[in-house]
Design a protein around this motif. Structure first.
Motif, PDB file in Angstrom:
ATOM      1  N   ALA A 117      34.278  43.303  94.743  1.00 46.16           N
ATOM      2  CA  ALA A 117      35.378  43.090  95.689  1.00 46.16           C
ATOM      3  C   ALA A 117      36.442  42.165  95.102  1.00 46.16           C
ATOM      4  CB  ALA A 117      34.829  42.505  96.990  1.00 46.16           C
ATOM      5  N   LEU A 118      35.989  41.133  94.441  1.00 54.21           N
ATOM      6  CA  LEU A 118      36.950  40.194  93.865  1.00 54.21           C
ATOM      7  C   LEU A 118      37.722  40.830  92.720  1.00 54.21           C
ATOM      8  CD1 LEU A 118      38.007  37.340  94.133  1.00 54.21           C
ATOM      9  CD2 LEU A 118      36.307  36.585  92.473  1.00 54.21           C
ATOM     10  N   ARG A 119      37.013  41.600  91.897  1.00 59.00           N
ATOM     11  CA  ARG A 119      37.694  42.277  90.798  1.00 59.00           C
ATOM     12  C   ARG A 119      38.735  43.246  91.343  1.00 59.00           C
ATOM     13  NH1 ARG A 119      33.064  44.540  87.490  1.00 59.00           N
ATOM     14  NH2 ARG A 119      34.390  46.364  87.273  1.00 59.00           N
ATOM     15  N   ALA A 182      44.008  33.415  94.250  1.00 61.95           N
ATOM     16  CA  ALA A 182      44.647  32.484  93.315  1.00 61.95           C
ATOM     17  C   ALA A 182      43.711  31.314  93.019  1.00 61.95           C
ATOM     18  CB  ALA A 182      45.963  31.991  93.889  1.00 61.95           C
ATOM     19  N   ALA A 183      42.903  30.951  94.010  1.00 60.72           N
ATOM     20  CA  ALA A 183      41.960  29.845  93.828  1.00 60.72           C
ATOM     21  C   ALA A 183      40.668  30.315  93.157  1.00 60.72           C
ATOM     22  CB  ALA A 183      41.654  29.201  95.169  1.00 60.72           C
ATOM     23  N   GLY A 184      40.600  31.569  92.787  1.00 62.55           N
ATOM     24  CA  GLY A 184      39.446  32.079  92.050  1.00 62.55           C
ATOM     25  C   GLY A 184      38.320  32.601  92.914  1.00 62.55           C
ATOM     26  N   GLY A 185      38.601  32.890  94.182  1.00 64.22           N
ATOM     27  CA  GLY A 185      37.580  33.429  95.059  1.00 64.22           C
ATOM     28  C   GLY A 185      36.466  32.453  95.355  1.00 64.22           C
ATOM     29  N   LEU A 186      36.842  31.195  95.432  1.00 67.91           N
ATOM     30  CA  LEU A 186      35.865  30.128  95.614  1.00 67.91           C
ATOM     31  C   LEU A 186      35.041  30.258  96.887  1.00 67.91           C
ATOM     32  CD1 LEU A 186      38.239  27.184  94.699  1.00 67.91           C
ATOM     33  CD2 LEU A 186      36.401  28.113  93.276  1.00 67.91           C
ATOM     34  N   GLU A 187      33.787  29.977  96.784  1.00 63.58           N
ATOM     35  CA  GLU A 187      32.916  29.776  97.938  1.00 63.58           C
ATOM     36  C   GLU A 187      32.856  30.922  98.931  1.00 63.58           C
ATOM     37  OE1 GLU A 187      33.585  25.952  99.786  1.00 63.58           O
ATOM     38  OE2 GLU A 187      34.678  25.322  98.001  1.00 63.58           O
ATOM     39  N   GLY A 188      33.175  32.092  98.464  1.00 66.05           N
ATOM     40  CA  GLY A 188      33.026  33.242  99.331  1.00 66.05           C
ATOM     41  C   GLY A 188      33.910  33.199 100.561  1.00 66.05           C
TER      42      GLY A 188
END
Lengths: 205, 205
Positions: A117-119, A182-188
């Motif tokens: 999903a993030l990709r 933008a924050a790198g997908g932090l912490e779901g």
DNA sequence: CGACCAGTTGACAGTAACTGCCAACTCGGC
DNA sequence: GCCGAGTTGGCAGTTACTGTCAACTGGTCG
């Protein structure tokens, strides 16, 4: 992209066919995402995907309809799921809270492969063609959500107000998603949720 | 649509060339809009437009870049105009009011041929491909407007809040435009303005 | 077990939107 | 009149798709 053609999922029972279909589709998506991530969406041709995944070009287009839908498949479906969830929320709940809950539930359910999903999300943000296609899907979400929201609001021009609120909420969700990526997908999803709330607060004073 | 390629307007002085260019572009747009309105966007081919307007296919694509841009040309430019206008607004003014004023000023300025604008708007609403392309332009508006809005807001995460507010305001404008078109483009811009305000009020409680 | 049939697949040939390239042209200054 | 920068148009290619049809495949009925 040229046309947009509906590719109606035949909704078959669990036959050997439907299982094969799912397997092949998954293989295609995996191959495509790999190529897209390394070469870029535009620089990757359908022929390349076809060669590397074994499926025929004709079948690929039967499954996905467009090149963009290889990436964005299932997005429209999730909009309808969100609409169903919105209808199920208690009527007393604040419209924005209800929408947020619906979005969250959808994201949770389809969050089985978070990495993919993030990709996908990253790919979309860096590819204009995908952004445009995603925006179109997004409009379908809106159309799906408006009736439920209108029913919830009631009153004279509930329809119009529902349109405005849903559109604004989706805008907030988009802004939040962008910031989250933008924050790198932090912490779901919790982080996404926080961004969404901050966006809503900014909009509503 | 496939690529999106910038087609940089060379911004030449008032030479015979630039005049010819303007004339030809206008002719192309007129022809195209006529064909699009009668046959639909997808059913009209570039070849047809080329034949009926006399320009070579190659030049048409040099001018417009994509088929969609024949319809949506100048939209991006208007976004930058709106951003400039937003910067010029008094800092004390409410963000939403300032945005509304900027939108209105842009619409007024480019409202020399209202009839064409309405036909274009209708065409967009009924053509998925154009909706997607318009959404992409719309994102460029957002990018153009955010810095001015962030400067206006100030504070810690002005950037994020600006994004959210601009996105939501554009969503309101979109909803308003849709309603305005559905109502037949009544009474020009004042009616659009009213719809916009109603949308904003619905969103902000 | 084998014929049958609905649904599926893959090859082929098209179409339509672009894009690169290059030769022919045209405007504007000298 | 003529030269050079900038423009145009034709041509051949590439890529995303679409219609068609014959070959296949899995389930079903006798």
């Amino acid at each position: 992209m040229t046309h947009a053609h509906e590719v109606t999922e035949p909704q078959v029972a669990d036959t050997a066919w439907s299982r094969a279909r799912a397997t092949v589709m998954n293989e295609v998506v995996d191959t495509a995402l790999r190529l897209f991530s390394t070469q870029g969406f535009d620089a990757t041709t359908i022929d390349q995907i076809v060669r590397e995944s074994g499926v025929s070009q004709r079948s690929l287009f039967r499954y996905f309809g467009t090149k963009e839908d290889i990436v964005l498949g299932g997005v429209a479906e999730r909009g309808e799921r969100a609409a169903a969830l919105l209808s199920g929320r208690p009527p007393s709940e604040d419209p924005w809270q209800a929408l947020r809950a619906a979005f969250r539930a959808v994201d949770e359910k389809s969050g089985d492969d978070r990495d993919r999903a993030l990709r996908v999300a990253r790919l979309i943000t860096e590819t204009p063609a995908l952004q445009a296609a995603a925006a179109a899907k997004h409009q379908r979400w809106q159309r799906a959500l408006v009736p439920a929201m209108a029913a919830r609001l009631g009153g004279a021009d509930a329809e119009f107000e529902a349109r405005a609120i849903v559109a604004a909420a989706l805008a907030c969700l988009g802004t939040a998603t962008e910031a989250w990526i933008a924050a790198g997908g932090l912490e779901g999803l919790d982080a996404l949720d926080t961004f969404y709330e901050r966006a809503v607060r900014a909009v509503r004073r």
